[in-house]
Design an enzyme around this catalytic site. Sequence first.
Site, PDB file in Angstrom:
ATOM      1  N   ASP A   1       0.765  -1.277  -0.040  1.00  0.00           N
ATOM      2  CA  ASP A   1       0.091  -0.021  -0.107  1.00  0.00           C
ATOM      3  C   ASP A   1       0.745   1.295   0.043  1.00  0.00           C
ATOM      4  OD1 ASP A   1      -2.312   1.469   0.137  1.00  0.00           O
ATOM      5  OD2 ASP A   1      -3.139   0.588   2.040  1.00  0.00           O
TER       6      ASP A   1
ATOM      7  N   ASP B   1     -10.832   1.968  -3.037  1.00  0.00           N
ATOM      8  CA  ASP B   1     -11.444   1.904  -2.173  1.00  0.00           C
ATOM      9  C   ASP B   1     -12.732   1.859  -1.926  1.00  0.00           C
ATOM     10  OD1 ASP B   1      -9.133   1.363  -0.830  1.00  0.00           O
ATOM     11  OD2 ASP B   1      -8.852   3.292   0.261  1.00  0.00           O
TER      12      ASP B   1
END
Length: 737
Positions: free
Chosen positions: A480, A550
């Site tokens: 990430d 997301d």
Amino acid sequence: MDIIFHEQAKEFHLFNEKLSYIIKILRNGQLGNLYFGKRIQDKDTFAYRMEWKQRSLTACVFEDDPAFSLHQTRQEYPSYGTTDFHYPAFEIEQENGSTVSDFKYVSHCIFEGKKCLKGLPATYVESSDEAKTLVITLFDSVSDTLLELSWSIFSAYPVIARNARFVQKGARSIRLKRAMSLSIDLPDGDFEMIHLAGAWARERQWINRRLEQGVQSIYSLCGASSSEHNPFLALKRPLATEQSGEVYGFSLVYSGNFLAQAELDAYDMTRVQIGVHPEKFKWQLRQGEEFQTPEAVMVYSCDGLNGMSQTYHRLYRSRLVRGMWRDKPRPILINNWEITGAEFTEARLMEIARTAREFGVELFVLDDGWFGQRNDDKRSLGDWHIVNLEKLPSGLTGLNQRMESIGMKLGLWIEPEMVNKNSELYRAHPDWIIQTPKRVASPSRNQHVLDLSRQEVVDYLYEVISKLISETGVSYIKWDMNRYITECYSQFLPPEQQGEVFHRYILGVYSLYERLTLKFPDVLFESCASGGARTDPGMLFYAPQAWISDNTDAMERIKIQYGTSLVYPISSMGTHVSAVPNQQVGRITSIETRVNVAIFGVFGIEMDLNALSDEEKEIIKQKIAFFKNHRAMITNGDFYRLKSPFEGNEAAWMVVSAGKEEALVGYYRFLNMANKGMVWLRLVGLEETAQYRINETETLFFGDELMNAGLVVRDGDLASGSGDFASAVYYLKAVNK
Ligand code: DGJ
């Protein structure tokens, strides 16, 4: 495929079955472009395709030729400051402050195959007959700088990959202020420009605009390719559609600051450029040093936008993605982030995993929160060597063993490029973050960016992450990256090299990825950046799949997946089913619709299956089995967009197996309407004479009927058929192939 040099005319003709690309050495030794488009027959010269007119206000190159002005010459890699007033492809600042240069042809070579780019991701070949490369060397005698321009044409794809390399030969150093990967001048301006714009949770929305005189550009200056823009643009003829018409695609294999622009000039010439953003970029070259630009990949399609996308899909899927996972169906994963956040116990994780395993899920991904004192996002980033034993009493190794005992693989989330000030790593190395002396270091999500332009930092991260992977035995890493770069400055570079930090940072990220993926070839890497803020071709070279957003709402995802598919293969898109009401938008959609969207990608789950009703459990169990049966086709088949969610109330797409013996069609309707007409969904890519059975029903349909008359979509076929957010997936199987 071939590259022919016509010596007399000084012209290079690069061609394969689909495209031709013609370069000319001009009278002044610089390079012009005579043609880029559909394949045409070769001949001795195409020089007449360049017409110079004597015009007021133009400056000319030669005293004896008032018409020869670079401003009206279609060029390959133009400079500013002589007779061209457009934006240049490059700019070199010399010691006396001048930025004028004049690179003249010196030599060229043509070879089979294609070279890799040192330290940078790029498309590759597996055998030398897959591509041919032309490298032209030019030299500027005043700055003593050498320039190597490279074009690789692929035999199997309508693709030309380009890059540029500067080498400083002279004793006096130069500063490169601009070095685009590609510049091309097209002879007219009858185009629409398509690009992908957005924001966090709204990535890669499709934008279409008419090209007008002036510059239309997209860019990133935040240190990552970003969720706001993607390093890609396409020029399409106004009448081109998804399935027909002429389209040019330009994609940059890079993950940092970029600029992509199309300039339509006063004489209807269109100059397209793509490369590292020149703003905040200044690269010093001393004698013997070189600068290599990232690769830009140009696609020509006469089969519309789908034609362009399928070329990118095939090329990126098979000749950009590398490693063992390239051709393998990816595991179905469950990720605990949307279920537990950072608050979990080992028992809770096992409870989620056990049920998921019973349903056929293959990989459990433990997201953020497993290390240090990470109970919120204020602390512990960087402490990858400390497992939180309060949450995970058996440690990660123990957790992996427990997962293995139920037949589940374990994957792990890391964010190696970042640090919280409240961490052991920061306390030990406060000078390792990117910050400008005497200025505030602006926090973002309470974290700071480690200075990966510094070798020592990369080495440290390599050691600590290697140890983590080896000791825990995890088989998957979610990498990430959750903030952009501010106060960009490296404390380890001298003042004159501060313009190199953004690019050096990305080179550091690439080298860390390279070393880790080499050391752990069996580990599947997935890239992520607050969802899709670094979904770009550069990342695909290291990580074959990306968490593209997301936002897991099915309806919003249709747009995100549809937009992303403009360039990226669906085998590279992490697409998960999450709980309702959806965490990002609060929408409630049926479990079927959520799955019907997510199966067109690398399918996964972000919800606790224990919490589903019995009916939903049955549905998801069946859908997982269905996905497993078809994932080889989803990974390697041809993806077609059929109906755009950006244009109406419906969307549709399909994937067809390479041999056209099977296909999967997804149809989606956003809002229901009263008293509506019938839906005829015209399919594409099927075998005309093959007979297809749909969803194992009795009636057979010829491919040509489905492609011309269409597939009838009935309300009865749809999940939530009489309501909003309806969807259907049709499986087509040829019976006589
Ligand atoms: C952002 C990612 O996109 C999410 O999936 C999740 O991993 C969080 N970061 C964790 O902090």
